[in-house]
Design a protein around this motif. Sequence first.
Motif, short mmCIF file in Angstrom:
data_model
loop_
_atom_site.label_atom_id
_atom_site.label_comp_id
_atom_site.label_asym_id
_atom_site.label_seq_id
_atom_site.Cartn_x
_atom_site.Cartn_y
_atom_site.Cartn_z
N THR A 1 15.94 22.82 19.09
CA THR A 1 14.84 22.13 18.44
C THR A 1 15.16 20.63 18.37
N VAL A 2 14.09 19.85 18.29
CA VAL A 2 14.22 18.40 18.21
C VAL A 2 13.64 17.94 16.87
N PRO A 3 14.45 17.33 16.02
CA PRO A 3 13.92 16.82 14.74
C PRO A 3 13.11 15.54 14.97
N VAL A 4 11.91 15.52 14.42
CA VAL A 4 11.03 14.36 14.54
C VAL A 4 10.62 13.93 13.15
N THR A 5 10.86 12.68 12.81
CA THR A 5 10.47 12.12 11.52
C THR A 5 9.34 11.14 11.74
N ILE A 6 8.24 11.34 11.02
CA ILE A 6 7.06 10.49 11.13
C ILE A 6 6.98 9.62 9.89
N LYS A 7 6.87 8.32 10.10
CA LYS A 7 6.78 7.36 8.99
C LYS A 7 5.45 6.65 9.11
N SER A 8 4.68 6.75 8.06
CA SER A 8 3.29 6.31 8.13
C SER A 8 2.93 5.42 6.96
N LEU A 9 2.19 4.35 7.23
CA LEU A 9 1.60 3.57 6.16
C LEU A 9 0.51 4.40 5.49
N VAL A 10 0.37 4.26 4.19
CA VAL A 10 -0.62 5.01 3.42
C VAL A 10 -1.78 4.09 3.10
N TYR B 1 5.42 5.05 12.80
CA TYR B 1 6.70 4.92 13.49
C TYR B 1 7.33 6.31 13.49
N ILE B 2 8.09 6.62 14.55
CA ILE B 2 8.73 7.93 14.61
C ILE B 2 10.20 7.79 14.96
N LEU C 1 0.82 -1.21 0.00
CA LEU C 1 0.00 0.00 0.00
C LEU C 1 0.85 1.26 0.00
N GLY C 2 2.15 1.10 0.32
CA GLY C 2 3.04 2.24 0.28
C GLY C 2 3.26 2.87 1.64
N ALA C 3 4.09 3.88 1.67
CA ALA C 3 4.40 4.57 2.91
C ALA C 3 4.74 6.01 2.62
N SER C 4 4.58 6.85 3.62
CA SER C 4 4.95 8.26 3.48
C SER C 4 5.82 8.66 4.66
N GLU C 5 6.57 9.70 4.49
CA GLU C 5 7.48 10.15 5.53
C GLU C 5 7.59 11.66 5.48
N TYR C 6 7.60 12.30 6.64
CA TYR C 6 7.91 13.72 6.68
C TYR C 6 8.55 14.05 8.02
N SER C 7 9.20 15.20 8.08
CA SER C 7 9.91 15.60 9.30
C SER C 7 9.44 16.96 9.76
N VAL C 8 9.48 17.16 11.07
CA VAL C 8 9.19 18.46 11.66
C VAL C 8 10.28 18.80 12.65
N GLN C 9 10.47 20.08 12.88
CA GLN C 9 11.39 20.55 13.91
C GLN C 9 10.55 21.10 15.05
N LEU C 10 10.67 20.52 16.23
CA LEU C 10 9.88 20.96 17.38
C LEU C 10 10.74 21.77 18.32
N SER C 11 10.25 22.95 18.68
CA SER C 11 11.01 23.81 19.56
C SER C 11 10.97 23.29 20.99
N GLY C 12 11.89 23.78 21.82
CA GLY C 12 11.92 23.36 23.22
C GLY C 12 10.65 23.69 23.96
N ASN C 13 9.90 24.68 23.49
CA ASN C 13 8.66 25.06 24.17
C ASN C 13 7.54 24.05 23.94
N THR C 14 7.68 23.21 22.95
CA THR C 14 6.64 22.24 22.65
C THR C 14 7.03 20.83 23.06
N CYS C 15 8.11 20.71 23.83
CA CYS C 15 8.60 19.41 24.27
C CYS C 15 8.92 19.44 25.76
N PHE C 16 8.69 18.34 26.43
CA PHE C 16 9.24 18.11 27.76
C PHE C 16 10.15 16.90 27.65
#
Length: 243
Positions: free
Chosen positions: A187-196, A175-176, A34-49
Motif C-alpha cells: 500500500t502507498v500512504p497518501v496524505t492530503i492537505k487542503s485549505l478550508v 497539497y499531497i 481560513l484554516g487547513a485540514s489534513e487526512y491520510s489514506v492507504q492506497l492498495s497496489g491495485n489502485t496505483c500505477f
Amino acid sequence: MGRRLGHAIARRLEDDALPWPTLPAGECIRATALGASEYSVQLSGNTCFISDHGELLPRRNLQVIQPPYDCPEEIVAEDVAKAVKAHRRAFEVDNDDREIALSFHWKGMPAYERMHAFAQGLVKGLDDMIAAGKPLFIVLDGDIAQSLGHILKDELNVPVGVLVIDGVVLWDFDYIDLGKIRLPSRTVPVTIKSLVFSDDPRSGQRLDHEHGHAHDHGDGHHHHHGDHGHSHSHDHPHDHGHE
C-alpha cells in the motif's frame, strides 16, 4: 491573538524559558487564516500505477492543480492538452522547476479509445515537463489508474517516471504527500492537505465537506470495486482551524 501568542512563545524559546525541549516538526501543513485540514489514506497496489517506486516515492508537498476538463463522451487529445497548459499558466507552474500533481474528475466509460486520447492529451499538455525530465503525477477519482499508466508508459513511451492513483478526489490549492510503499501489503500512504473554505472559490457553492471521495469511505473500512479490488483505509482526520 494568534500572532501575539506565537511571538510570546518564540521569545520564551529563544530565552530557554520553557521547561520542555523543542522538537523539529515532523509533519508540516500550509495554513491560512481560513484554516487547513489534513487526512491520510492507504492506497492498495491495485489502485496505483507506479513505474518506479524508488524514483517516485516518497514525495512531499506536491502542489495539486485541477485542469477544468469534463471528459465528454468523445475525448479529444488537443482539448485535454489545451486545458492542462492553460491551467498550468493560471497557477504559474509552467516553465517551473517544481513538481506538481494533476487532478482530474473522470467521467464516462473507461473505454480504451477515451483513455488513449486522454493520455495523448496529457503528454501534449506536459511536453515541456517531460522534456525537462520531470516525473508525472496524475490523480483521478475514476478507476483507471492501471490502464492509464500502462498507456502512458507502454504505448506512448513516456520517458519519465509516471505515477497514477485513482479513487481520490483532489482540488486546486491542495497539497499531497506520497509515502514509501509499505510491504507486504504493498500500500502507498497518501496524505492530503487542503485549505478550508466556507465557500467553494471555483463555483461559489457551499462546501459542506473538507474533501470528497469518489466513494463513501468510513474510517478503517475497506471497499472493493469490481475487478480492480481497490482498498482504501482512512487514518483519522485532523482539522486545524485558525481564527
